[in-house]
Structure formats: C-alpha cells, structure tokens
Design an enzyme around this catalytic site. Structure first.
Site, PDB file in Angstrom:
ATOM      1  N   LYS A 119      -2.270  18.919  25.566  1.00 47.97           N
ATOM      2  CA  LYS A 119      -1.250  17.873  25.470  1.00 47.97           C
ATOM      3  C   LYS A 119      -1.121  16.955  24.957  1.00 47.97           C
ATOM      4  O   LYS A 119      -2.372  16.617  24.860  1.00 47.97           O
ATOM      5  CB  LYS A 119      -0.800  17.607  27.225  1.00 47.97           C
ATOM      6  CG  LYS A 119       0.675  16.955  27.802  1.00 47.97           C
ATOM      7  CD  LYS A 119       1.494  17.963  27.468  1.00 47.97           C
ATOM      8  CE  LYS A 119       3.003  17.658  27.810  1.00 47.97           C
ATOM      9  NZ  LYS A 119       3.947  19.641  28.294  1.00 47.97           N
TER      10      LYS A 119
HETATM   11  P1  NAD Z   1      13.746  14.499  27.700  1.00 46.63           P
HETATM   12  O1  NAD Z   1      13.119  13.274  27.422  1.00 46.63           O
HETATM   13  O2  NAD Z   1      14.800  15.568  27.015  1.00 46.63           O
HETATM   14  O3  NAD Z   1      15.016  13.937  29.649  1.00 46.63           O
HETATM   15  C1  NAD Z   1      13.889  13.708  30.379  1.00 46.63           C
HETATM   16  C2  NAD Z   1      14.932  13.129  30.887  1.00 46.63           C
HETATM   17  O4  NAD Z   1      14.655  12.806  32.602  1.00 46.63           O
HETATM   18  C3  NAD Z   1      16.089  11.981  29.976  1.00 46.63           C
HETATM   19  O5  NAD Z   1      17.484  12.192  30.952  1.00 46.63           O
HETATM   20  C4  NAD Z   1      15.426  10.957  31.495  1.00 46.63           C
HETATM   21  O6  NAD Z   1      16.503   9.934  31.028  1.00 46.63           O
HETATM   22  C5  NAD Z   1      15.105  11.374  33.116  1.00 46.63           C
HETATM   23  N1  NAD Z   1      14.450  10.457  33.278  1.00 46.63           N
HETATM   24  C6  NAD Z   1      13.274   9.184  32.857  1.00 46.63           C
HETATM   25  N2  NAD Z   1      12.360   8.787  33.747  1.00 46.63           N
HETATM   26  C7  NAD Z   1      13.176   9.376  34.924  1.00 46.63           C
HETATM   27  C8  NAD Z   1      13.327   8.161  35.720  1.00 46.63           C
HETATM   28  N3  NAD Z   1      12.033   7.332  36.676  1.00 46.63           N
HETATM   29  N4  NAD Z   1      13.685   9.067  37.487  1.00 46.63           N
HETATM   30  C9  NAD Z   1      14.779   9.858  36.360  1.00 46.63           C
HETATM   31  N5  NAD Z   1      15.273  10.422  35.331  1.00 46.63           N
HETATM   32  C10 NAD Z   1      14.527   9.796  34.850  1.00 46.63           C
HETATM   33  O7  NAD Z   1      12.436  15.335  28.729  1.00 46.63           O
HETATM   34  P2  NAD Z   1      12.592  16.819  28.930  1.00 46.63           P
HETATM   35  O8  NAD Z   1      12.147  17.521  27.961  1.00 46.63           O
HETATM   36  O9  NAD Z   1      13.878  17.858  29.485  1.00 46.63           O
HETATM   37  O10 NAD Z   1      11.417  17.050  29.280  1.00 46.63           O
HETATM   38  C11 NAD Z   1      11.647  16.664  31.522  1.00 46.63           C
HETATM   39  C12 NAD Z   1      10.888  17.653  32.233  1.00 46.63           C
HETATM   40  O11 NAD Z   1      11.035  18.642  31.894  1.00 46.63           O
HETATM   41  C13 NAD Z   1       9.077  17.549  31.524  1.00 46.63           C
HETATM   42  O12 NAD Z   1       8.101  16.774  32.750  1.00 46.63           O
HETATM   43  C14 NAD Z   1       8.506  17.867  30.742  1.00 46.63           C
HETATM   44  O13 NAD Z   1       7.284  17.923  30.725  1.00 46.63           O
HETATM   45  C15 NAD Z   1       9.335  19.033  31.346  1.00 46.63           C
HETATM   46  N6  NAD Z   1       9.412  20.245  30.231  1.00 46.63           N
HETATM   47  C16 NAD Z   1       9.573  20.251  29.048  1.00 46.63           C
HETATM   48  C17 NAD Z   1       9.965  21.341  28.462  1.00 46.63           C
HETATM   49  C18 NAD Z   1      10.628  21.156  27.350  1.00 46.63           C
HETATM   50  O14 NAD Z   1      10.503  22.483  26.564  1.00 46.63           O
HETATM   51  N7  NAD Z   1      11.718  20.489  26.469  1.00 46.63           N
HETATM   52  C19 NAD Z   1       9.229  22.567  28.514  1.00 46.63           C
HETATM   53  C20 NAD Z   1       8.598  22.839  29.887  1.00 46.63           C
HETATM   54  C21 NAD Z   1       8.470  21.418  30.158  1.00 46.63           C
END
Ligand code: NAD
Length: 430
Positions: A119
């Site tokens: 990561k």
């Molecule tokens: P992103 O940046 O596209 O979206 C994140 C979302 O969470 C946004 O809507 C943001 O406003 C919201 N957010 C941030 N802080 C917040 C808070 N304190 N309270 C409520 N909402 C909040 O990110 P993403 O890629 O969608 O990732 C989201 C989660 O999924 C993370 O934990 C990430 O590690 C996990 N994840 C992502 C992927 C991927 O393919 N992008 C894969 C596996 C896991």
C-alpha cells in the site's frame, strides 16, 4: 473467539505504531492463535518486509514550496510482486499504510492471486490541491519510488483520493524514466492507456455480487431489501448501483461532507448527476439530511461501509440494525466491535478481505493483459471476476460453517495459511 486487546507496537517495529496497524496485528494474532502458528513464524508473517518514506517537495500554484510525506509499504515478497493501492488523504501515516498492506496480503492470498500485499500513501488533501499541484505531487512521488517499484516488483492502483488520472501520471512518469511505455507499472489506468475494461467498476460490482450470494445464503429476498452506503466514491457509488440492479432499494448514502436519506429509495442516477455537479451527495433534492453516525445504525437489510477504517466500533456495534454487513472499505470494523458482532448471529458479515477483493482481482487481470499486450472484452473480465469471487465466497462460508467460526476468522485463515505455507516452502529470504 478469545479477545486480546491491542497492545502498542514496541521495539524495532515501532515505526509502524498506529491504531490501524495495531488493529491489523490484533486480527492477525487471533488468526495465528486459531491456526496454531508457532511464535517463531509469526514475526515474519506479520511485519512488513520493507517500507520507504519520502519527502515530496512541490511548487504550489502561488509560488511557494511545500513538502508532503509519502509512503510505500511492501508487506511480503513470497508469492510474486507486491500489489496495492495508493491513497491520498490528510491522515495517511506509515502505520496506516502498513496495516492496509498487510490486509492486501491476506486478500490476494485468499483469492489466489500471485501477489504479496502493498500500500502507498501521500498525506495530502487532494480536494485542496489544483490539478497542476496534484499532477506535480503524483509525478514527484513516482520519481521518488522509482528504485522501489516495477512491474515485477510492486504495482500500484487507485485507492481513497486517487483515480485513473493519477494512475496515468504515474505510468507516464515511470515510462519517461525507462525510455519506453510500461503500462504494467500501475493498474486502474484509463482504458485508452492499457487499462482493463471493468476495472473502475470491479470493486463495487464485486460487492454487489457477494451481497447477492449472501442473501441466498441467509434466505433474504434481495428484490425487497434496503441498503445504506457510507462513502459515495468509486466503491460506494458503484456498489449502490450494482445493488440497485439486483432490485435493492438504496435508502441512504453519505460522504465526507454529509448524507442523504429517503425511505422510498434514492434515485441513484439523479444522485450521480448531483454528485458530479456539487462534489458531494449532501443537499440532494427528494431526500432528508443524515449524518455518517446515523447511517451506520439505520434500520436496513444491507449496510455497506465504503469509506474509511474503524467506523464500526465498540460504541455502535450493538446498535447496528442490518442483516448483511458488506465491508466494502478496508478495515471498517474494529476487533472490539467484532466481539460484539460475533454475539449477533442475525448479522451476516462479508469481511473486507473478501468483500472488496473485486478491485485487486481485476487489477490482476489488467496487469496480465498489459504484460501480454492482449486485451479482453468486458464480459470476459466480469465472468472471470465472478468465478474467482464465487470460489472464495464458497470456501469462506463453508469453512465458517464447518468450523463454527466467524466469517472474518475464516477468510483471514485461508489467506494467512497460504502465505505461511509459501514461506515454509521457500525459506527465509522473502
Ligand atoms: P474514493 O476516494 O473514490 O471515495 C471515498 C468516499 O468516502 C468519498 O465519497 C468520500 O467523500 C468518503 N469519505 C471520506 N471520508 C469520509 C468520512 N470521514 N465519512 C464518510 N465518508 C467519507 O475512494 P474509494 O476508492 O471508493 O475507496 C473507498 C474504500 O474502499 C477505502 O477503504 C478503500 O481502501 C477501499 N477499497 C477501494 C478499492 C478500489 O478499487 N478503489 C478496492 C478495495 C478497497
């Protein structure tokens, strides 16, 4: 499952000390006890193999210079290159990145991918940087990472706060340095630059698939189910759309700036338009405001945390009112909350290492396609994705039932055991 409280990390590995790293170690220790892994093997499995911290000075648009901190952690090198996302968020620290790298290891092993976990992160608020500043920061980070990454060494992907454009800048910076286009250095790129069809949707789509399987497992009619989604970014918004395609009514969604609720179901297509215009779901018409805290305890069938770690804690685990907890985010549930949830058999948990694995699975497909310069159609990608998820889901559910252990313990056991066996066979080096 016996509960062991999270001690601070002392000694030579204390550089990783952070609440999220302690949480990941605590989960590991519970699984290691369950699997009876000898003490002599635990340190090698638990602690990251290597990490790099870099200072990233960039010129701001106003002419000033600012230094940001960047990190990359490679958890183990036993099964192939390392793989994992890059996160841009103000609270990113080395220990948080180390925890996320460790979870990536178990996730890749659980789904049978030939990777160790990694990561990366940069402590910055991407919302407060101009496009030019974001590009300079991304290129600077990539440049500093050059000796530490490579298509056969460590491959990055988008995560919280990063996207396809960030991956394109990384790929370009790396390629300029190498003197040839190296698309396999990152995944989650734009399709026009060697990205895979279906990668952007993969994590959320996988969440939808697994929730559907979970409803079968517990005998819930998905077409009558309701869902609440915390975090409406890449993963949360696609998970919501994917659930809607199975007939689920999504009644609430929140993000970092607020949230919206409508008991009749939110119109997701209109909500997407509102989000594109306002950069938040808050203020969407045909809905009432709702806080993040309230969303987590809302009565609904499917609760999807899709934002940050440690959202479901001791304080709210007893109040959650869902039938399925689909952990789309990494580490949304603390071990203390797990103890409470384990006493609530009415809640079926799809643990994070399984629930959000769709992202890394299609990242793997993208890497394979880039290495072969031979690209697949979207149907092929989705079909192969669902096959891997199906195998992993079935394996975890049947282990959980056979051994009468929680789903998280079952999922982590499969992953950790695979890494343990590989390390035993290979020897001490990786
Ligand atoms: P992103 O940046 O596209 O979206 C994140 C979302 O969470 C946004 O809507 C943001 O406003 C919201 N957010 C941030 N802080 C917040 C808070 N304190 N309270 C409520 N909402 C909040 O990110 P993403 O890629 O969608 O990732 C989201 C989660 O999924 C993370 O934990 C990430 O590690 C996990 N994840 C992502 C992927 C991927 O393919 N992008 C894969 C596996 C896991």
């Amino acid at each position: 499952m016996e509960f062991v409280s999270a001690p601070a990390i002392f000694g030579p590995m204390d550089i990783y000390d952070h609440p999220t790293f302690r949480m990941a170690c605590q989960q590991f220790d519970l699984v290691a006890n369950h699997l009876e892994i000898p003490e002599s093997e635990r340190g090698r499995l638990k602690y990251p193999k290597r990490s790099l911290t870099v200072a990233l000075p960039i010129h701001r648009d106003d002419g000033s210079t600012e230094v940001f901190a960047g990190y990359r952690v490679q958890h183990h090198l036993t099964l192939g290159p390392t793989k994992g996302g890059l996160r841009f968020h103000p609270d990113v620290r080395l220990g948080e990145v180390a925890a996320l790298a460790m979870w990536m290891s178990w996730k890749c092993a659980l789904t049978g991918l030939p990777y160790g976990g990694a990561k990366g992160g940069v402590a910055c608020d991407p919302g407060k940087l101009s496009r030019g500043e974001l590009e300079r920061l991304t290129r600077r980070y990539t440049q500093e990472m050059m000796p530490f990454i490579g298509p056969q060494v460590d491959v990055m992907a988008p995560d919280l706060g990063t996207n396809e454009q960030v991956m394109a800048w990384m790929m370009d910076t790396y390629s300029v340095h190498m003197g040839a286009t190296v698309s396999s250095i990152v995944t989650g790129k734009p399709v026009g630059l060697g990205g895979s069809l279906g990668r952007r949707e993969a994590t959320g789509r996988g969440v939808g698939y697994l929730v559907n399987r979970a409803t079968d497992t517990i005998g819930l009619d998905i077409s009558k189910a309701t869902a609440a989604v915390q975090g409406f970014g890449n993963v949360g918004s696609i998970a919501a759309l994917s659930l809607a395609r199975y007939g689920v009514r999504v009644i609430a969604a929140t993000d970092a700036f607020g949230g919206v609720y409508n008991s009749n179901g939110l119109n997701l297509w209109e909500l997407e338009k509102h989000l594109a215009k306002n950069k938040t779901v808050a203020g969407f018409s045909e809905s009432e405001p709702i806080t993040n805290e309230h969303l987590l305890v809302l009565p609904c069938d499917i609760l999807v945390p899709a934002a940050l770690e440690r959202q479901i804690t001791e304080a709210n685990a007893g109040k959650i009112q869902c039938r399925i907890l689909a952990e789309a985010a990494n580490g949304p549930t603390t071990p203390e909350a797990d103890v409470i949830l384990n006493q609530r058999p009415e809640i079926f948990i799809i643990p994070d290492v399984l629930c959000n694995a769709g992202g890394v699975i299609v990242s793997y497909f993208e890497w394979v396609q880039d290495l072969q310069s031979f690209f697949w159609g979207e149907t092929e990608v989705v079909d192969k994705l669902f096959r891997i998820l199906e195998t992993s889901f079935t394996q975890v559910v049947s282990m959980s039932r056979k051994q009468k252990i929680p789903m998280r313990l079952a999922a982590l056991s499969v992953g950790i055991k695979r890494v343990q066996e590989a390390k035993r066979i290979r020897g001490l080096f990786p």
